[in-house]
Design an enzyme around this catalytic site. Structure first.
Site, PDB file in Angstrom:
ATOM      1  N   THR A 282      11.391  -3.666  -9.853  1.00 34.25           N
ATOM      2  CA  THR A 282      10.598  -3.648  -8.621  1.00 34.25           C
ATOM      3  C   THR A 282      10.419  -5.020  -7.982  1.00 34.25           C
ATOM      4  O   THR A 282      10.113  -5.105  -6.792  1.00 34.25           O
ATOM      5  CB  THR A 282       9.192  -3.053  -8.868  1.00 34.25           C
ATOM      6  N   THR A 317       4.988  -7.209   2.195  1.00 32.57           N
ATOM      7  CA  THR A 317       4.430  -7.443   0.866  1.00 32.57           C
ATOM      8  C   THR A 317       4.591  -8.927   0.518  1.00 32.57           C
ATOM      9  O   THR A 317       5.516  -9.583   0.994  1.00 32.57           O
ATOM     10  CB  THR A 317       5.141  -6.600  -0.208  1.00 32.57           C
ATOM     11  N   LYS A 342       9.588  -2.823  10.843  1.00 28.90           N
ATOM     12  CA  LYS A 342       8.514  -2.142  10.116  1.00 28.90           C
ATOM     13  C   LYS A 342       7.134  -2.500  10.648  1.00 28.90           C
ATOM     14  O   LYS A 342       6.163  -1.799  10.362  1.00 28.90           O
ATOM     15  CB  LYS A 342       8.625  -2.447   8.622  1.00 28.90           C
ATOM     16  N   HIS A 347       7.182   1.490   6.875  1.00 30.74           N
ATOM     17  CA  HIS A 347       8.363   1.549   6.016  1.00 30.74           C
ATOM     18  C   HIS A 347       8.826   2.998   5.905  1.00 30.74           C
ATOM     19  O   HIS A 347       8.189   3.821   5.239  1.00 30.74           O
ATOM     20  CB  HIS A 347       8.009   0.997   4.640  1.00 30.74           C
TER      21      HIS A 347
END
Length: 421
Positions: A282, A317, A342, A347
Site C-alpha cells: 500500500t 494523501t 481528483k 478518486h
C-alpha cells in the site's frame, strides 16, 4: 519507414473515440464547463451517517440515471458493468462503430477487435448476496446471474458478450490502475499486430465499503461540512482523498486502419510504461514510479523535455502526493506543469486511469489544462513542480503524460501525442 510505423518498427496506435460517465459530465463540452467553473462536484453523503467509527461523510457519485437498456441484454450486469456499458456505447458511437442500440459494425465481430477493461471489484450488492449464504441458512438470494454481477471480470466479460467481441480479452482488476493498465495493454495489443481495434477502459461503482477501507487507513478527507474544500491534492493542509464513481472508455485503433476508414483521430498513444514496486502493498515507492515514467518516455521515443503537461494521480494523501511528486521531479528535473483531476471528482478508483487519460487528450486538443482545486499552499515536502492553480493554464504542447499508481505497487504511465492530419 511507413507513416503508419513507429520509431521502433511497430504499428502506430490512435484514439478514435472516448466516452465517460462522471460527475463532470458525459462528454467533453460538459466536462470542460465544469472544469472551467472552478467548483468541484464533491457531496456530503447522508447515507454515510448510519456508519459508526467512520470519519468521512464525503463522496462523488454519478447522480444521473443510467440508460435503460433491454433487460435481456443487461440482466447479468450490476451497476459497475452498466457504467462500463454506457461509457463504452458513447465511445463506440463517437468512433463511428455503432449501427443501432447496443449494435456495432460487423467488422468488430471478426476477431481483430478485443477488449481490455477493469474495475477494483464487481458489484457490491451481488457480493453481499453471496456473503449472505456464509452467515445465513437461506441461499434464495443467489440466482444464475449473481456471480456474473460480482465477479472481478464482470465489466470486460459483459462487454464482450453484449457486443459479440471475439478478439483478445484482457481483464485489469488492478485497483487504481485498472483503467490505465487496460489502455496500455490495449495499445500494446495493436502496436504488436495482435488486434486492429481495442475497447479499453475502467469503471467503478460508488459504495460505502470503499470509503470505509480508506478511512480505516486514515486516508480520507474529513472536512465534512465543507465538501467544496475537499480534496486538496499537494496542499500542506490536505487530509485525505474522497471516493468517486464513474467509467471511462477509449477506442484504440491501428492508425492505418483508422485513416483508411476515414475516422476522426483524437490523439496518438505514443508511449506506455508499467512496473511494480516490489516493496510494499500500500505504500508508494517514488523510485519505481520514476522508472515507470521513464519506461513510457523510452517507449514513446521522446525526452522528458517534450512533455508539456502531466495529469497526476494526485490522490491528496500525504505519502502518495510526496512520493509521486518526487518521482515526477526526478524524471523531468524541472517544474513541469501538473494538476490533479481528483480535486474535482474524487478518486474514481478503477475508472480513474481511463477517465483522466480521456480528459488529458481533450485538454491537449483544447490547449487549456485544468487547475488543481483547493491548492492554496503547496506542501514544502512535495517536489518543486509547476502546480497549475487558479483559472487553469493555456499550454500548446504536442505531448502529455497521465500517471496512475495502485495498491499492490502497480504503476502506469501513458504518453499521448497530439494528432496532426
Amino acid at each position: 519507414m511507413s507513416e503508419f510505423t513507429r520509431h521502433d518498427g511497430k504499428r502506430r496506435v490512435v484514439v478514435t473515440g472516448g466516452g465517460m460517465l462522471t460527475a463532470l459530465g458525459v462528454d467533453w463540452q460538459e466536462a470542460l464547463a465544469t472544469l472551467r467553473s472552478g467548483k468541484n462536484c464533491i457531496q456530503y453523503i447522508k447515507d454515510f451517517d448510519r456508519l459508526e467509527n467512520m470519519n468521512t461523510r464525503l463522496g462523488c457519485p454519478y447522480d444521473r440515471e443510467l440508460n435503460k437498456y433491454p433487460r435481456k441484454k443487461v440482466r447479468g450486469m450490476g451497476r459497475v458493468a452498466l457504467l462500463a456499458v454506457e461509457a463504452t456505447d458513447r465511445a463506440l458511437s463517437m468512433a463511428g462503430f455503432t449501427t443501432g442500440e447496443l449494435e456495432v459494425a460487423d467488422e468488430l465481430h471478426n476477431g481483430r477487435t478485443g477488449i481490455a477493461y477493469g474495475s477494483c471489484m464487481g458489484s457490491l450488492e451481488s457480493i453481499e448476496d453471496m456473503v449472505s449464504v456464509i452467515h445465513g441458512t437461506d441461499a434464495s438470494k443467489i440466482n444464475s446471474q449473481t456471480y456474473i454481477k460480482c465477479m472481478p471480470q464482470t465489466t470486460v466479460c459483459n462487454l464482450s458478450v453484449l457486443y459479440a467481441i471475439r478478439g483478445r480479452m484482457i481483464t485489469t482488476n488492478t485497483a487504481c490502475t485498472s483503467g490505465s493498465l487496460a489502455v496500455g495493454y490495449a495499445y500494446e495489443a495493436i502496436a504488436n499486430g495482435i488486434q486492429d481495434i481495442m475497447i479499453a477502459g475502467g469503471a467503478e461503482e460508488f459504495n460505502a465499503p470503499d470509503a470505509a477501507t480508506f478511512d480505516a487507513m486514515g486516508a480520507t478527507a474529513i472536512l465534512n461540512d465543507t465538501p467544496h474544500l475537499e480534496p486538496k491534492p499537494f496542499d500542506k493542509d490536505r487530509d485525505g482523498l474522497v471516493i468517486g464513481e464513474g467509467a471511462g472508455t477509449l477506442i484504440l485503433e491501428d492508425m492505418e486502419h483508422a485513416v483508411k476508414r476515414g475516422a476522426r483521430i483524437y490523439a496518438e498513444v505514443a508511449g506506455f510504461g508499467t512496473n511494480a514496486d516490489g516493496v510494499h502493498i500500500t505504500s508508494p515507492n517514488s523510485e519505481t514510479q520514476a522508472v515507470c515514467m521513464r519506461l513510457a518516455l523510452e517507449n514513446a521515443g521522446i525526452s522528458a523535455d517534450q512533455i508539456g503537461y502531466v495529469n497526476a494521480h494526485g490522490t491528496s494523501t500525504h505519502h502518495g502526493d510526496i512520493a509521486e511528486t518526487a518521482a515526477t521531479y526526478s524524471v523531468f528535473n524541472r517544474a513541469v506543469p501538473i494538476s490533479s483531476t481528483k480535486s474535482y471528482i474524487g478518486h474514481t478508483l478503477g475508472a480513474c486511469g481511463a477517465v483522466e487519460s480521456w480528459l488529458s487528450i481533450n485538454m491537449m486538443n483544447e490547449g487549456w489544462f485544468h487547475p488543481t482545486l483547493n491548492l492554496t499552499n503547496v506542501d514544502p515536502e512535495c517536489a518543486p513542480l509547476d502546480y497549475i492553480t487558479g483559472s487553469g493554464r493555456e499550454i500548446d504542447t504536442e505531448y502529455v503524460m497521465n500517471n496512475n499508481f495502485a495498491f499492490g505497487g502497480i504503476n502506469t504511465s501513458l504518453v499521448f501525442k497530439k494528432f496532426k492530419a
